[in-house]
Design a protein around this motif. Sequence first.
Motif, PDB file in Angstrom:
ATOM      1  N   PRO A 158      50.895 -24.259  13.087  1.00 50.17           N
ATOM      2  CA  PRO A 158      51.822 -25.427  13.070  1.00 50.17           C
ATOM      3  C   PRO A 158      52.952 -25.134  13.647  1.00 50.17           C
ATOM      4  O   PRO A 158      53.686 -26.369  14.466  1.00 50.17           O
ATOM      5  CB  PRO A 158      51.944 -26.306  11.871  1.00 50.17           C
ATOM      6  N   ALA A 159      53.591 -24.537  13.046  1.00 54.00           N
ATOM      7  CA  ALA A 159      54.949 -23.821  13.869  1.00 54.00           C
ATOM      8  C   ALA A 159      54.920 -22.900  15.113  1.00 54.00           C
ATOM      9  O   ALA A 159      56.025 -23.603  16.020  1.00 54.00           O
ATOM     10  CB  ALA A 159      55.426 -22.418  12.989  1.00 54.00           C
ATOM     11  N   THR A 160      54.469 -22.453  15.281  1.00 56.15           N
ATOM     12  CA  THR A 160      53.900 -22.441  17.066  1.00 56.15           C
ATOM     13  C   THR A 160      53.486 -23.333  17.935  1.00 56.15           C
ATOM     14  O   THR A 160      53.727 -23.844  19.050  1.00 56.15           O
ATOM     15  CB  THR A 160      52.517 -21.688  17.121  1.00 56.15           C
ATOM     16  N   TYR A 161      52.858 -24.817  17.819  1.00 54.21           N
ATOM     17  CA  TYR A 161      52.388 -26.107  18.211  1.00 54.21           C
ATOM     18  C   TYR A 161      53.991 -26.338  18.101  1.00 54.21           C
ATOM     19  O   TYR A 161      54.080 -27.084  19.511  1.00 54.21           O
ATOM     20  CB  TYR A 161      51.817 -26.470  17.037  1.00 54.21           C
ATOM     21  N   TYR A 162      54.476 -27.189  17.246  1.00 48.76           N
ATOM     22  CA  TYR A 162      56.040 -27.613  17.648  1.00 48.76           C
ATOM     23  C   TYR A 162      56.923 -26.263  18.648  1.00 48.76           C
ATOM     24  O   TYR A 162      57.750 -27.150  19.469  1.00 48.76           O
ATOM     25  CB  TYR A 162      56.710 -27.547  16.216  1.00 48.76           C
ATOM     26  N   PHE A 163      57.484 -25.340  18.837  1.00 46.91           N
ATOM     27  CA  PHE A 163      57.492 -24.577  19.288  1.00 46.91           C
ATOM     28  C   PHE A 163      57.632 -24.320  20.919  1.00 46.91           C
ATOM     29  O   PHE A 163      58.139 -25.043  21.551  1.00 46.91           O
ATOM     30  CB  PHE A 163      58.068 -22.962  18.977  1.00 46.91           C
ATOM     31  N   MET A 164      56.001 -24.598  21.153  1.00 42.01           N
ATOM     32  CA  MET A 164      55.221 -25.273  22.359  1.00 42.01           C
ATOM     33  C   MET A 164      55.431 -26.434  23.198  1.00 42.01           C
ATOM     34  O   MET A 164      55.956 -26.162  24.077  1.00 42.01           O
ATOM     35  CB  MET A 164      53.976 -24.752  22.957  1.00 42.01           C
ATOM     36  N   LYS A 165      55.853 -27.204  22.032  1.00 45.78           N
ATOM     37  CA  LYS A 165      55.548 -28.566  22.742  1.00 45.78           C
ATOM     38  C   LYS A 165      57.358 -28.317  22.999  1.00 45.78           C
ATOM     39  O   LYS A 165      57.977 -29.307  24.066  1.00 45.78           O
ATOM     40  CB  LYS A 165      55.369 -29.514  21.145  1.00 45.78           C
ATOM     41  N   GLN A 166      58.158 -28.165  21.620  1.00 43.15           N
ATOM     42  CA  GLN A 166      59.590 -27.961  22.713  1.00 43.15           C
ATOM     43  C   GLN A 166      60.142 -27.193  23.466  1.00 43.15           C
ATOM     44  O   GLN A 166      60.826 -28.219  24.774  1.00 43.15           O
ATOM     45  CB  GLN A 166      60.222 -27.559  21.429  1.00 43.15           C
ATOM     46  N   TYR A 167      59.555 -26.379  24.415  1.00 44.83           N
ATOM     47  CA  TYR A 167      58.991 -25.198  25.242  1.00 44.83           C
ATOM     48  C   TYR A 167      58.703 -26.527  26.551  1.00 44.83           C
ATOM     49  O   TYR A 167      58.723 -26.392  27.452  1.00 44.83           O
ATOM     50  CB  TYR A 167      58.522 -24.819  25.471  1.00 44.83           C
ATOM     51  N   MET A 168      57.546 -26.875  26.431  1.00 37.52           N
ATOM     52  CA  MET A 168      57.557 -27.806  27.387  1.00 37.52           C
ATOM     53  C   MET A 168      57.700 -29.339  27.468  1.00 37.52           C
ATOM     54  O   MET A 168      57.960 -29.738  29.016  1.00 37.52           O
ATOM     55  CB  MET A 168      55.708 -28.192  26.624  1.00 37.52           C
ATOM     56  N   ALA A 169      58.588 -29.914  26.856  1.00 34.94           N
ATOM     57  CA  ALA A 169      59.538 -30.981  26.928  1.00 34.94           C
ATOM     58  C   ALA A 169      61.430 -29.859  27.903  1.00 34.94           C
ATOM     59  O   ALA A 169      61.724 -31.074  28.433  1.00 34.94           O
ATOM     60  CB  ALA A 169      60.358 -31.171  25.984  1.00 34.94           C
ATOM     61  N   SER A 170      61.732 -28.572  27.845  1.00 32.75           N
ATOM     62  CA  SER A 170      62.361 -28.652  29.059  1.00 32.75           C
ATOM     63  C   SER A 170      61.901 -27.593  30.134  1.00 32.75           C
ATOM     64  O   SER A 170      62.790 -27.429  30.304  1.00 32.75           O
ATOM     65  CB  SER A 170      63.471 -27.705  28.037  1.00 32.75           C
ATOM     66  N   ALA A 171      61.226 -27.649  30.061  1.00 38.29           N
ATOM     67  CA  ALA A 171      59.792 -26.522  30.903  1.00 38.29           C
ATOM     68  C   ALA A 171      59.213 -26.916  32.161  1.00 38.29           C
ATOM     69  O   ALA A 171      59.018 -26.396  33.143  1.00 38.29           O
ATOM     70  CB  ALA A 171      60.220 -25.073  30.727  1.00 38.29           C
ATOM     71  N   LEU A 172      58.590 -28.248  31.437  1.00 36.23           N
ATOM     72  CA  LEU A 172      57.366 -28.304  32.142  1.00 36.23           C
ATOM     73  C   LEU A 172      57.492 -30.107  32.235  1.00 36.23           C
ATOM     74  O   LEU A 172      57.287 -30.774  31.995  1.00 36.23           O
ATOM     75  CB  LEU A 172      56.419 -28.411  30.951  1.00 36.23           C
ATOM     76  N   PRO A 173      57.725 -30.281  33.565  1.00 33.17           N
ATOM     77  CA  PRO A 173      58.155 -31.745  34.160  1.00 33.17           C
ATOM     78  C   PRO A 173      56.805 -31.933  34.472  1.00 33.17           C
ATOM     79  O   PRO A 173      55.627 -31.603  35.283  1.00 33.17           O
ATOM     80  CB  PRO A 173      58.510 -31.300  35.583  1.00 33.17           C
ATOM     81  N   LEU A 174      55.938 -32.952  34.130  1.00 33.67           N
ATOM     82  CA  LEU A 174      54.954 -34.705  34.348  1.00 33.67           C
ATOM     83  C   LEU A 174      54.495 -34.293  35.503  1.00 33.67           C
ATOM     84  O   LEU A 174      53.222 -34.255  35.662  1.00 33.67           O
ATOM     85  CB  LEU A 174      54.482 -35.341  33.176  1.00 33.67           C
ATOM     86  N   GLU A 175      55.456 -34.126  36.395  1.00 37.71           N
ATOM     87  CA  GLU A 175      54.968 -34.565  37.779  1.00 37.71           C
ATOM     88  C   GLU A 175      54.011 -34.009  38.032  1.00 37.71           C
ATOM     89  O   GLU A 175      53.434 -33.779  39.167  1.00 37.71           O
ATOM     90  CB  GLU A 175      56.659 -34.614  38.887  1.00 37.71           C
ATOM     91  N   ILE A 176      53.983 -32.458  38.533  1.00 43.57           N
ATOM     92  CA  ILE A 176      53.450 -30.770  38.264  1.00 43.57           C
ATOM     93  C   ILE A 176      52.044 -31.190  38.252  1.00 43.57           C
ATOM     94  O   ILE A 176      51.029 -31.179  38.697  1.00 43.57           O
ATOM     95  CB  ILE A 176      54.026 -29.994  37.461  1.00 43.57           C
ATOM     96  N   VAL A 177      51.879 -32.060  36.763  1.00 38.18           N
ATOM     97  CA  VAL A 177      50.551 -31.996  36.008  1.00 38.18           C
ATOM     98  C   VAL A 177      49.566 -33.171  37.190  1.00 38.18           C
ATOM     99  O   VAL A 177      48.713 -33.074  37.432  1.00 38.18           O
ATOM    100  CB  VAL A 177      50.814 -32.114  34.356  1.00 38.18           C
ATOM    101  N   GLU A 178      51.057 -34.710  36.850  1.00 44.46           N
ATOM    102  CA  GLU A 178      50.033 -35.490  37.731  1.00 44.46           C
ATOM    103  C   GLU A 178      50.230 -35.092  39.542  1.00 44.46           C
ATOM    104  O   GLU A 178      48.853 -36.216  39.684  1.00 44.46           O
ATOM    105  CB  GLU A 178      51.388 -36.386  38.591  1.00 44.46           C
ATOM    106  N   ALA A 179      50.734 -34.528  39.892  1.00 42.27           N
ATOM    107  CA  ALA A 179      50.619 -33.930  41.468  1.00 42.27           C
ATOM    108  C   ALA A 179      49.224 -32.980  41.226  1.00 42.27           C
ATOM    109  O   ALA A 179      48.493 -32.601  42.190  1.00 42.27           O
ATOM    110  CB  ALA A 179      51.140 -32.122  41.613  1.00 42.27           C
ATOM    111  N   ALA A 180      49.077 -32.115  40.155  1.00 41.70           N
ATOM    112  CA  ALA A 180      47.999 -31.254  40.057  1.00 41.70           C
ATOM    113  C   ALA A 180      46.445 -32.598  39.735  1.00 41.70           C
ATOM    114  O   ALA A 180      45.165 -32.187  40.795  1.00 41.70           O
ATOM    115  CB  ALA A 180      47.691 -30.577  39.239  1.00 41.70           C
ATOM    116  N   ARG A 181      46.976 -33.416  39.231  1.00 44.10           N
ATOM    117  CA  ARG A 181      45.349 -33.884  39.490  1.00 44.10           C
ATOM    118  C   ARG A 181      45.831 -34.642  40.682  1.00 44.10           C
ATOM    119  O   ARG A 181      44.260 -35.315  41.072  1.00 44.10           O
ATOM    120  CB  ARG A 181      46.117 -35.613  38.348  1.00 44.10           C
TER     121      ARG A 181
END
Length: 291
Positions: free
Chosen positions: A163-186
């Motif tokens: 769980p701790a790794t999950y929360y770290f990854m989620k915080q990182y995605m919130a700061s470094a992974l724009p959803l526009e990149i995922v939408e563009a890939a789709r």
Amino acid sequence: MPRSTEIVGEKTNSTGLIIHRIIAYVVLVLLVVVSLFPFYLLIINATRGRSQAGIRWYPDHFLATNFKNLFSGSTAVAYGSVWRSLANSLFISACASLLSVYFSALTAYATHVYQFKLRKFADMFILIVMMVPTQASAIGFYQFMNKLGWTDTPLIIPAVAAPATYYFMKQYMASALPLEIVEAARIDGCGEFKTFNKIVTPILKPAFAVQIIFTFVTNWNNYFMPRLILTSKSKYTIPLVLNAMRYAGPQEKDVGMFSLYIVLAILPVVIVYLCLSKFIIRGVALGSVKG
């Protein structure tokens, strides 16, 4: 007159900065010495003989003897094979850290990208699981492993749930992974797993490196669960062998051999850290700040 006053003020400020810098360097050097001093004593103790007692400040000449005794057959019979325990710990830690980081990132990706009704409940459930102490669920965990027939087996699959790794990854995605990149890939027709593996994973490389270090060290030093599950000496990990050496009888205890084994047990962790340390500052900084 004002010009001379300004020059004197600049000299005073520069002198103050130099003094502050000297103080900072002195404090940092003292902290480094204090941090490395236990390792120095550990290396010195690795050169001691069996009968030598007390603290020694300089190396002795029993290093080769301790190395020979450490990997002898009698040591394997008494405590378990040293080479095998190193291999067991390396295999379990490497597999558990890689699988844990990957599937934690995959889970965090699902809750970060997708909008579904039970999204908040899933976050809360994982948070509750993280708050439960390992010792509190040990009996139920052992019974569950016993029913599955997974007792006396390497603890790789249970270590995937982190769980701790999950929360770290989620915080990182919130700061470094724009959803526009995922939408563009789709839009370009990229599948979800291909999007995660080919596009999202390179963005998460610093976070992966940080969590691999943390999870590798955690699994490498894990004593409680292997002690609960493992019964065969051939499957012992490093903490179990160290515990057997630590609580050996007075006639069997060898401080030099024990210290040498600790030194050898530390080396893989140091190597992993040196290989991935360049990512740790960037990963921690981005993972702790939500954009």
